[in-house]
Design a protein around this motif. Structure first.
Motif, PDB file in Angstrom:
ATOM      1  N   UNK A 150       0.715  -1.344  -0.592  1.00 24.00           N
ATOM      2  CA  UNK A 150      -0.176   0.036  -0.196  1.00 24.00           C
ATOM      3  C   UNK A 150       0.897   0.895  -0.117  1.00 24.00           C
ATOM      4  N   UNK A 151       2.153   1.009  -0.468  1.00 29.80           N
ATOM      5  CA  UNK A 151       2.745   2.348  -0.143  1.00 29.80           C
ATOM      6  C   UNK A 151       2.660   3.674  -1.008  1.00 29.80           C
ATOM      7  N   UNK A 152       1.780   3.458  -1.620  1.00 32.85           N
ATOM      8  CA  UNK A 152       1.557   4.710  -2.801  1.00 32.85           C
ATOM      9  C   UNK A 152       0.552   5.272  -1.411  1.00 32.85           C
ATOM     10  N   UNK A 153      -0.016   4.857  -0.505  1.00 31.44           N
ATOM     11  CA  UNK A 153      -1.178   4.917  -0.221  1.00 31.44           C
ATOM     12  C   UNK A 153      -0.787   5.506   1.735  1.00 31.44           C
ATOM     13  N   UNK A 154      -0.347   4.485   1.808  1.00 33.85           N
ATOM     14  CA  UNK A 154       0.339   4.369   3.447  1.00 33.85           C
ATOM     15  C   UNK A 154       1.207   5.269   3.694  1.00 33.85           C
ATOM     16  N   UNK A 155       0.637   5.770   5.123  1.00 35.25           N
ATOM     17  CA  UNK A 155       1.434   6.930   5.736  1.00 35.25           C
ATOM     18  C   UNK A 155       2.569   6.053   6.289  1.00 35.25           C
ATOM     19  N   UNK A 156       3.864   7.008   6.655  1.00 35.45           N
ATOM     20  CA  UNK A 156       4.983   6.544   7.817  1.00 35.45           C
ATOM     21  C   UNK A 156       4.819   6.592   9.151  1.00 35.45           C
ATOM     22  N   UNK A 157       4.203   7.255   9.273  1.00 35.13           N
ATOM     23  CA  UNK A 157       3.327   7.292  10.834  1.00 35.13           C
ATOM     24  C   UNK A 157       2.693   6.296  11.198  1.00 35.13           C
ATOM     25  N   UNK A 158       1.796   5.668  10.617  1.00 40.12           N
ATOM     26  CA  UNK A 158       1.225   4.036  10.091  1.00 40.12           C
ATOM     27  C   UNK A 158       2.421   2.847   9.665  1.00 40.12           C
ATOM     28  N   UNK A 159       3.429   3.554   9.384  1.00 41.05           N
ATOM     29  CA  UNK A 159       4.240   2.670   9.047  1.00 41.05           C
ATOM     30  C   UNK A 159       4.473   2.051  10.478  1.00 41.05           C
ATOM     31  N   UNK A 160       5.533   3.458  11.462  1.00 38.77           N
ATOM     32  CA  UNK A 160       5.995   3.027  12.109  1.00 38.77           C
ATOM     33  C   UNK A 160       5.327   2.568  13.605  1.00 38.77           C
ATOM     34  N   UNK A 161       4.108   3.029  13.647  1.00 39.22           N
ATOM     35  CA  UNK A 161       3.179   2.342  14.542  1.00 39.22           C
ATOM     36  C   UNK A 161       2.998   0.500  14.750  1.00 39.22           C
ATOM     37  N   UNK A 162       2.598   0.397  13.408  1.00 38.40           N
ATOM     38  CA  UNK A 162       2.538  -0.993  12.165  1.00 38.40           C
ATOM     39  C   UNK A 162       3.565  -1.274  12.178  1.00 38.40           C
ATOM     40  N   UNK A 163       4.963  -1.197  12.700  1.00 41.81           N
ATOM     41  CA  UNK A 163       6.455  -1.538  12.035  1.00 41.81           C
ATOM     42  C   UNK A 163       6.066  -2.601  10.906  1.00 41.81           C
ATOM     43  N   UNK A 176      10.999  -0.671  11.657  1.00 44.09           N
ATOM     44  CA  UNK A 176      12.128  -0.386  13.024  1.00 44.09           C
ATOM     45  C   UNK A 176      13.455  -0.227  12.768  1.00 44.09           C
ATOM     46  N   UNK A 177      13.856  -1.315  11.885  1.00 46.76           N
ATOM     47  CA  UNK A 177      15.267  -1.489  11.192  1.00 46.76           C
ATOM     48  C   UNK A 177      15.361  -0.235  10.381  1.00 46.76           C
ATOM     49  N   UNK A 178      14.542   0.508   9.587  1.00 45.36           N
ATOM     50  CA  UNK A 178      15.241   2.082   9.028  1.00 45.36           C
ATOM     51  C   UNK A 178      14.587   3.392   9.435  1.00 45.36           C
ATOM     52  N   UNK A 179      14.609   3.013  10.382  1.00 45.13           N
ATOM     53  CA  UNK A 179      14.689   4.328  10.888  1.00 45.13           C
ATOM     54  C   UNK A 179      15.363   4.987  12.213  1.00 45.13           C
ATOM     55  N   UNK A 180      15.545   6.564  12.838  1.00 39.13           N
ATOM     56  CA  UNK A 180      16.382   6.400  13.454  1.00 39.13           C
ATOM     57  C   UNK A 180      16.298   7.446  14.588  1.00 39.13           C
ATOM     58  N   UNK A 181      14.971   7.993  15.066  1.00 42.99           N
ATOM     59  CA  UNK A 181      14.613   9.326  15.610  1.00 42.99           C
ATOM     60  C   UNK A 181      13.199   8.961  15.288  1.00 42.99           C
ATOM     61  N   UNK A 182      12.077   9.166  16.098  1.00 40.85           N
ATOM     62  CA  UNK A 182      10.354   9.677  16.521  1.00 40.85           C
ATOM     63  C   UNK A 182      10.371  10.663  17.744  1.00 40.85           C
ATOM     64  N   UNK A 183       9.470  11.938  17.149  1.00 43.45           N
ATOM     65  CA  UNK A 183       9.376  13.163  17.894  1.00 43.45           C
ATOM     66  C   UNK A 183       7.932  12.213  18.264  1.00 43.45           C
ATOM     67  N   UNK A 184       7.616  12.433  19.703  1.00 46.23           N
ATOM     68  CA  UNK A 184       6.299  11.785  19.994  1.00 46.23           C
ATOM     69  C   UNK A 184       5.204  12.624  21.307  1.00 46.23           C
TER      70      UNK A 184
END
Length: 499
Positions: A150-163, A176-184
């Motif tokens: 679903x990469x044409x539509x899904x958001x990066x925030x949702x990707x982080x939430x669901x890994x 989880x292997x492709x992010x360095x930092x999250x502000x929450x």
């Protein structure tokens, strides 16, 4: 001592008046866009798992961090639950709203804030589409590796939430292997940074803990992702098999030989026919299964690996082997796989997409088990999955208009997930637990383990207001598992009665 989000609030929540709550939110954040009319709320009643639907009390669409903070602080002060939502493409009911809660939609957080090509990173807001990151990085010769279908539509925030993962997660890893930092933001509105711009940071790895937490610990307002150089050479092989079990065995042989493909995907005959009819990817429609194997890297390495993999596929019983002749054919091969879900939707009134993970060596056994369960329940199953890392996506075909078929589909899905656990696997690989798999959490984990999950939840969200009723079952629910089931979109969860 157990920490339960359904025990964190004493008794039922007080009645929430929509008009009064909206007025409080507008006072706290005068520019905040709110939706309160039922016809405006209904489009948000579900995520990609459309079987479960609830119209939220209010939808908030913030555009600044201060507006998000205002929503959270008002909700915390009044004891109103909050469910954060990205693009709504999730497949486990994780973004399903609550009737007495606020749905916090992060769609307006859609800016790419910075691309540092030298450092190989990008700072993005959570509403940025997955594919948009790679498109923005392309002029620098870079891309973002995780690529869900679903990469044409899904958001990066949702990707982080669901890994989230994707077809190339075998070699390049999950979110989880492709992010360095999250502000929450916490439920109290406190801004916290997890991780750092460096490869490591001191203390506990809270970034890894937070990734995949399905909105239960905090609300994402910014993500720093890793960018990788585009591979210099790419080659895709498509192998056809006249036996699904042989295709499963070939996967183990490839990995066992020390070759790590960029992607290694499998589809069975039902999925092949559906995708070919929809995409015209030139798939062999008489094959019982196909494997798509993508190799990438330096030109000489790719050529050498392609020869090794080709030989392994033939040894494993492949009856036909094709190599994509050019970039156009490579894209066409992948288009069929990435559009398998909507393709199956064209041949059945409804389908139920599962998400379980198993050890690669168990692929033949589990595929045979799914076939037997399909016959037992009288429902067809199309198998599409990330074969290289054992992440399976059986698609159960049914017709919700036929009495009992939805119940049978849900029961069959549960049995497939329990089979995954039985062989040493997991009930999810990338879709998350949400509402969908909460029964099977009771199969996957023991009493003490579930208590620890609740303790982590309580440390971040002691009032239990962030996305309650998702991901982690109560011990009471696990004790009652077997007598309580999810049927027809009705969720008889005692922990949700107050919401």
């Amino acid at each position: 001592m157990s920490f339960m989000y359904d025990e964190a609030i004493d008794g039922p929540l007080p009645a929430v008046d929509r008009t009064e709550l909206a007025a409080a939110l507008r006072t706290a954040a005068p520019g905040l866009e709110l939706l309160t009319e039922r016809e405006d709320l209904r489009p948000f009643e579900c995520d990609g798992l459309a079987a479960y639907r609830t119209v939220p009390l209010i939808v908030a669409l913030p555009s600044t961090v201060d507006e998000v903070r205002a929503v959270l602080t008002v909700a915390a002060a009044r004891g109103v639950p909050v469910v954060a939502r990205g693009a709504g493409t999730g497949l486990s009911g994780g973004a399903m709203p609550l009737e007495k809660g606020i749905l916090l939609v992060m769609a307006k957080f859609n800016r790419i804030l910075d691309i540092d090509a030298e450092a190989g990173i990008a700072r993005v807001q959570p509403g940025v589409r997955n594919l948009a990151i790679s498109q923005a990085a392309a002029p620098h010769g870079l891309y973002y590796a995780p690529d869900p279908s679903s990469q044409i539509a899904c958001s990066i925030g949702g990707n982080v939430a669901e890994n989230a993962g994707g077809v190339h997660c075998l070699k390049y890893g999950l979110t989880v292997h492709n992010i360095l930092k999250v502000d929450m933001l916490t439920i109290e509105g406190e801004l916290i940074t997890l991780g750092s711009d460096a490869l490591d940071s001191p203390g506990f790895d809270l970034l890894a803990l937070f990734t995949g937490s399905e909105g239960m610990l905090g609300v994402i307002v910014e993500v720093t992702v890793k960018l990788l150089p585009k591979p210099r050479s790419v080659k895709v092989l498509m192998a056809s098999f006249d036996d699904v079990a042989l295709a499963g065995g070939a996967v183990a042989k490839i990995i066992g030989a020390g070759v790590i493909p960029g992607g290694l995907e499998m589809m069975d005959n039902l999925a092949i026919r559906a995708a070919e009819d929809f995409i015209h990817a030139d798939y062999p429609v008489d094959a019982e299964a196909i494997l798509l194997c993508e190799l990438d890297g330096a030109h000489d390495d790719v050529e050498e690996d392609a020869e090794r993999v080709g030989a392994l596929l033939r040894e494993s019983g492949a009856c036909e082997l094709r190599v994509a002749r050019d970039e156009s054919e490579r894209q066409r091969f992948w288009a069929g796989r990435k559009n398998a879900f909507p393709a199956v939707g064209r041949i059945s009134p409804d389908y139920y997409c599962m998400d379980g993970t198993i050890p690669r060596r168990e692929l033949p056994r589990v595929l045979q088990g799914i076939a037997a369960l399909s016959e037992e329940y009288g429902l067809k199953v199309a198998n599409v999955f990330h074969a290289g890392d054992g992440n399976m996506h059986p698609l159960i075909l049914f017709d919700a208009n036929q009495p009992g078929e939805m119940d049978r589909a849900e029961a069959l899905g549960g049995r497939i997930l329990e089979l995954c656990v039985e062989v040493g696997g997991s009930i999810t690989g990338e879709h998350g637990v949400g509402r969908e798999k909460i029964n099977q959490m009771c199969v996957q984990f023991k009493h003490d383990e579930i208590e620890y999950f609740h303790a982590v939840k309580a440390a971040f969200d002691p009032s239990g207001l962030l996305n309650p009723g998702k991901n982690i079952p109560t011990l009471h629910r696990c004790a009652e598992f077997g007598a309580m089931h999810v049927h027809g979109g009705h969720l008889p969860f005692p922990e949700l009665e107050r919401f």
